[in-house]
Design an enzyme around this catalytic site. Structure first.
Site, PDB file in Angstrom:
ATOM      1  N   LYS A   1       0.801  -1.238   0.000  1.00 57.04           N
ATOM      2  CA  LYS A   1       0.000   0.000   0.000  1.00 57.04           C
ATOM      3  C   LYS A   1       0.830   1.282   0.000  1.00 57.04           C
ATOM      4  O   LYS A   1       0.338   2.350   0.366  1.00 57.04           O
ATOM      5  CB  LYS A   1      -1.011   0.048   1.156  1.00 57.04           C
ATOM      6  CG  LYS A   1      -1.845  -1.187   1.369  1.00 57.04           C
ATOM      7  CD  LYS A   1      -2.301  -1.853   0.102  1.00 57.04           C
ATOM      8  CE  LYS A   1      -3.313  -1.062  -0.680  1.00 57.04           C
ATOM      9  NZ  LYS A   1      -3.404  -1.607  -2.069  1.00 57.04           N
TER      10      LYS A   1
ATOM     11  N   GLY B   1       2.496   2.463  -2.774  1.00 56.22           N
ATOM     12  CA  GLY B   1       2.691   3.018  -4.117  1.00 56.22           C
ATOM     13  C   GLY B   1       3.468   2.067  -5.013  1.00 56.22           C
ATOM     14  O   GLY B   1       4.076   2.487  -6.001  1.00 56.22           O
TER      15      GLY B   1
ATOM     16  N   HIS C   1       7.343  -7.752  -1.489  1.00 52.82           N
ATOM     17  CA  HIS C   1       6.993  -7.046  -0.253  1.00 52.82           C
ATOM     18  C   HIS C   1       7.813  -7.580   0.919  1.00 52.82           C
ATOM     19  O   HIS C   1       7.534  -7.265   2.074  1.00 52.82           O
ATOM     20  CB  HIS C   1       5.512  -7.234   0.075  1.00 52.82           C
ATOM     21  CG  HIS C   1       4.575  -6.458  -0.806  1.00 52.82           C
ATOM     22  ND1 HIS C   1       4.807  -5.141  -1.162  1.00 52.82           N
ATOM     23  CD2 HIS C   1       3.400  -6.808  -1.391  1.00 52.82           C
ATOM     24  CE1 HIS C   1       3.812  -4.729  -1.933  1.00 52.82           C
ATOM     25  NE2 HIS C   1       2.957  -5.708  -2.100  1.00 52.82           N
TER      26      HIS C   1
ATOM     27  N   SER D   1      -5.016   2.716   3.842  1.00 54.83           N
ATOM     28  CA  SER D   1      -5.119   2.032   2.552  1.00 54.83           C
ATOM     29  C   SER D   1      -5.170   0.513   2.761  1.00 54.83           C
ATOM     30  O   SER D   1      -5.952  -0.194   2.112  1.00 54.83           O
ATOM     31  CB  SER D   1      -3.918   2.427   1.690  1.00 54.83           C
ATOM     32  OG  SER D   1      -3.983   1.811   0.433  1.00 54.83           O
TER      33      SER D   1
ATOM     34  N   MET E   1      -7.446   0.902  -6.812  1.00 53.52           N
ATOM     35  CA  MET E   1      -7.093   2.300  -7.057  1.00 53.52           C
ATOM     36  C   MET E   1      -8.133   3.118  -6.299  1.00 53.52           C
ATOM     37  O   MET E   1      -9.134   3.536  -6.856  1.00 53.52           O
ATOM     38  CB  MET E   1      -7.155   2.606  -8.559  1.00 53.52           C
ATOM     39  CG  MET E   1      -6.202   1.792  -9.408  1.00 53.52           C
ATOM     40  SD  MET E   1      -4.490   2.259  -9.186  1.00 53.52           S
ATOM     41  CE  MET E   1      -4.499   3.870  -9.935  1.00 53.52           C
TER      42      MET E   1
ATOM     43  N   GLY F   1      -5.725   7.508  -3.924  1.00 58.51           N
ATOM     44  CA  GLY F   1      -4.450   7.975  -4.460  1.00 58.51           C
ATOM     45  C   GLY F   1      -4.056   9.368  -3.996  1.00 58.51           C
ATOM     46  O   GLY F   1      -3.525  10.157  -4.775  1.00 58.51           O
TER      47      GLY F   1
HETATM   48  P1  A3P Z   1      -5.046   4.424  -1.539  1.00 63.49           P
HETATM   49  O1  A3P Z   1      -5.706   3.188  -0.997  1.00 63.49           O
HETATM   50  O2  A3P Z   1      -4.659   5.381  -0.438  1.00 63.49           O
HETATM   51  O3  A3P Z   1      -5.828   5.092  -2.608  1.00 63.49           O
HETATM   52  P2  A3P Z   1       0.259  -0.533  -3.606  1.00 63.49           P
HETATM   53  O4  A3P Z   1       0.327  -0.532  -5.085  1.00 63.49           O
HETATM   54  O5  A3P Z   1       1.584  -0.483  -2.943  1.00 63.49           O
HETATM   55  O6  A3P Z   1      -0.626  -1.607  -3.068  1.00 63.49           O
HETATM   56  O7  A3P Z   1      -0.404   0.870  -3.173  1.00 63.49           O
HETATM   57  C1  A3P Z   1      -1.731   1.142  -3.435  1.00 63.49           C
HETATM   58  C2  A3P Z   1      -2.003   2.590  -3.102  1.00 63.49           C
HETATM   59  O8  A3P Z   1      -1.364   3.423  -4.088  1.00 63.49           O
HETATM   60  C3  A3P Z   1      -3.485   2.922  -3.138  1.00 63.49           C
HETATM   61  O9  A3P Z   1      -3.647   3.983  -2.186  1.00 63.49           O
HETATM   62  C4  A3P Z   1      -3.628   3.402  -4.577  1.00 63.49           C
HETATM   63  O10 A3P Z   1      -4.768   4.173  -4.829  1.00 63.49           O
HETATM   64  C5  A3P Z   1      -2.354   4.232  -4.712  1.00 63.49           C
HETATM   65  N1  A3P Z   1      -1.973   4.489  -6.109  1.00 63.49           N
HETATM   66  C6  A3P Z   1      -1.918   3.611  -7.127  1.00 63.49           C
HETATM   67  N2  A3P Z   1      -1.587   4.231  -8.268  1.00 63.49           N
HETATM   68  C7  A3P Z   1      -1.427   5.536  -7.968  1.00 63.49           C
HETATM   69  C8  A3P Z   1      -1.090   6.703  -8.733  1.00 63.49           C
HETATM   70  N3  A3P Z   1      -0.868   6.636 -10.030  1.00 63.49           N
HETATM   71  N4  A3P Z   1      -1.014   7.890  -8.084  1.00 63.49           N
HETATM   72  C9  A3P Z   1      -1.257   7.972  -6.751  1.00 63.49           C
HETATM   73  N5  A3P Z   1      -1.581   6.914  -5.978  1.00 63.49           N
HETATM   74  C10 A3P Z   1      -1.659   5.704  -6.579  1.00 63.49           C
END
Ligand code: A3P
Length: 290
Positions: A42, A44, A103, A133, A251, A254
């Protein structure tokens, strides 16, 4: 395997069953020209994967969209309980140069990555936003342990009783390793604030040069709104039985600072007090006020 390592694996992977193929993960053979994207969940990860994918394909969207990012960049330790093929087998079959994701906490990374001096991009995000998240993903993702209430989940998160273990140990562990190994340590908050600057850091790290026009294209195609529309990036279809998007989508928002919409004042104070103790003595700092 030493008893202490088995204990640690079981703590990080939460249940005994999930560490069944640990031997093969530990013995995974990395190559010097591999690239590993590492993170606590979570933080990014998918975003970073998409940026790296676009860089590797010189900004050609069609090449990036021909398959799911995680098929092109397998999750090293994904288990059959999540997908039919463990990422490990995918990774072993891949032609070089390979890009993979993990991870795993730093102490559980297969030793061949250190030996081969493989480049690693680590991405970190502030703890409270990660917790929020992770809470929403856990609600929607049936293969993850049930999160309980947000209050209960925050407690589990603080005590590292979540899949992939302690956030505090994860971010500090990788931070401490970065001076001894080619690790580019990125922050979600920086990527949000100045994507161009962070993409340029990645380019430099990968010893690649791209035109201003291509960089702008990458920024556009990896922005949240565009990635959200892209089913290849957002796990929209492949996880249909695993993530219930009607509960929370992958998603999700973000943004930075969404924790403020979730944490109560007392939850935040309790978290901060514990945070100070866990992060005492490290030079690693996060922005959580934005
Ligand atoms: P949120 O749940 O806060 O929206 P991971 O890929 O490590 O699992 O992280 C997922 C998080 O990154 C989610 O956060 C997701 O929405 C966010 N995310 C994915 N793509 C993104 C982007 N292009 N810009 C900003 N946040 C992004």
């Amino acid at each position: 395997l030493q008893e202490v390592q088995v204990k640690e694996i079981n703590a990080v992977l939460l249940t005994k069953g999930m560490s069944d193929n640990w031997e093969s993960i530990w013995n995974f053979q990395a190559k010097p020209n591999d690239l590993l994207i590492a993170s606590y969940p979570k933080s990014g990860t998918t975003w970073t994967q998409e940026i790296v994918d676009m860089i590797q394909n010189d900004g050609d969207v069609r090449k990036c969209q021909r398959a799911y990012t995680y098929v092109r960049q397998p999750h090293l330790e994904w288990k059959p309980w999540l997908l039919s093929t463990p990422g490990l087998e995918e990774a072993e079959k891949m032609p070089s140069p390979r890009t993979m994701k993990t991870h795993l906490p730093v102490q559980l990374l297969p030793p061949s990555f250190w030996k081969e001096n493989t480049k690693i991009i680590y991405v970190a995000r502030n703890a409270k936003d990660v917790a929020v998240s992770y809470y929403h993903l856990s609600r929607a993702m049936s293969v993850l342990p049930r999160p309980g209430t947000l209050d209960e989940f925050i407690d589990k998160f603080m005590n590292g009783r979540v899949l992939w273990g302690s956030w505090y140990d994860h971010v500090k562990g990788w931070w401490n390793k970065k001076d001894k190994h080619p690790i580019l340590y990125l922050f979600y908050e920086d990527m949000k604030e100045n994507p161009k600057q962070e993409i340029q850091k990645i380019l430099k790290f990968l010893e690649k040069d791209l035109s201003e026009e291509i960089i702008n294209k990458i920024i556009y195609h990896t922005s949240f709104d565009i990635m959200k529309q892209n089913p290849m990036a957002g796990y929209d279809t492949i996880h249909i039985n695993i993530i219930d998007h009607s509960i929370s989508s992958f998603m999700r928002k973000g943004i930075t600072g969404d924790w403020k919409n979730h944490f109560t004042v007392s939850q935040s104070e309790k978290f901060d007090e514990h945070y100070k103790k866990k992060m005492a003595g490290t030079t690693l700092t996060f922005r959580s006020e934005i």
